[in-house]
Design an enzyme around this catalytic site. Structure first.
Site, short mmCIF file in Angstrom:
data_model
loop_
_atom_site.label_atom_id
_atom_site.label_comp_id
_atom_site.label_asym_id
_atom_site.label_seq_id
_atom_site.Cartn_x
_atom_site.Cartn_y
_atom_site.Cartn_z
N CYS A 224 7.30 -109.08 13.75
CA CYS A 224 8.06 -108.47 14.72
C CYS A 224 7.51 -107.73 15.77
CB CYS A 224 9.18 -107.79 14.04
SG CYS A 224 10.60 -107.05 15.14
N HIS A 225 7.21 -106.22 15.80
CA HIS A 225 6.69 -105.56 16.69
C HIS A 225 5.26 -105.18 16.33
CE1 HIS A 225 10.56 -104.95 18.59
NE2 HIS A 225 10.07 -104.22 19.59
#
Length: 180
Positions: free
Chosen positions: A106-107
């Site tokens: 994800c991030h």
């Protein structure tokens, strides 16, 4: 038994820590959660605060040589806070230099860019960080999991099964059958 370190802080994406941790433990790994401070960290789950997770060790106490792999869950807040911590970035570089698998979802690939280890590597991540990854010299792809040597990256919670399988494969772990 494989030992896997998770580094996270408040605001980690609930599913991206809990699901891989559970799958890895089911497969026989010891999974240790490290954070900036002792106590508990709170997840983020579908737009609100989620469950708390016990911190096993602080990042200042971690010796990367004690672990076989590093797992970095995403969420927007979690990696943004962690990338400002020098010890966290140093640990990521230690795992990379030791050629141990680093899995970021994800991030969390933001942390890989901050550690300056994505140049020339094929990676993926949440759409909003892809420009940052490109600017750090990575070749960015849009697929559920990208594996480049020991870097394993994924885009979002839907990718967790493929993400966890790729980490297990990198560690040469036996997987629990999906219907077990």
């Amino acid at each position: 038994m494989k030992r896997i370190l998770i580094i996270a802080t408040d605001g980690f994406e609930q599913s991206e820590l809990m699901q891989p941790k559970a799958l890895l433990e089911e497969a026989g790994a010891e999974v240790v959660t490290a954070s900036l401070d002792d106590g508990e960290i709170k997840g983020w789950d579908k737009g609100d605060w989620g469950e708390a997770v016990k911190v096993d060790i602080t990042v200042d106490e971690v010796a990367s040589s004690d672990y076989d792999a590093l797992l970095l869950p995403g969420g927007q807040m979690n990696p943004d806070i962690l990338r400002m911590n020098e010890r966290v970035i140093a640990l990521i570089r230690e795992f990379y230099t030791a050629e141990k698998p680093i899995a970021a979802i994800c991030h969390a690939p933001w942390l890989l860019a901050e550690a300056d280890i994505v140049k020339g590597k094929v990676v993926t991540g949440w759409p909003s960080i892809r420009t940052d990854l490109r600017n750090a010299g990575a070749e960015v792809v849009d697929r559920e999991v990208a594996v480049d040597a020991r870097l394993i990256t994924s885009r979002n919670p839907d990718d967790i099964p493929a993400f966890t399988k790729a980490l297990q494969d990198a560690l040469m772990m036996e997987r629990i059958p999906e219907n077990a």
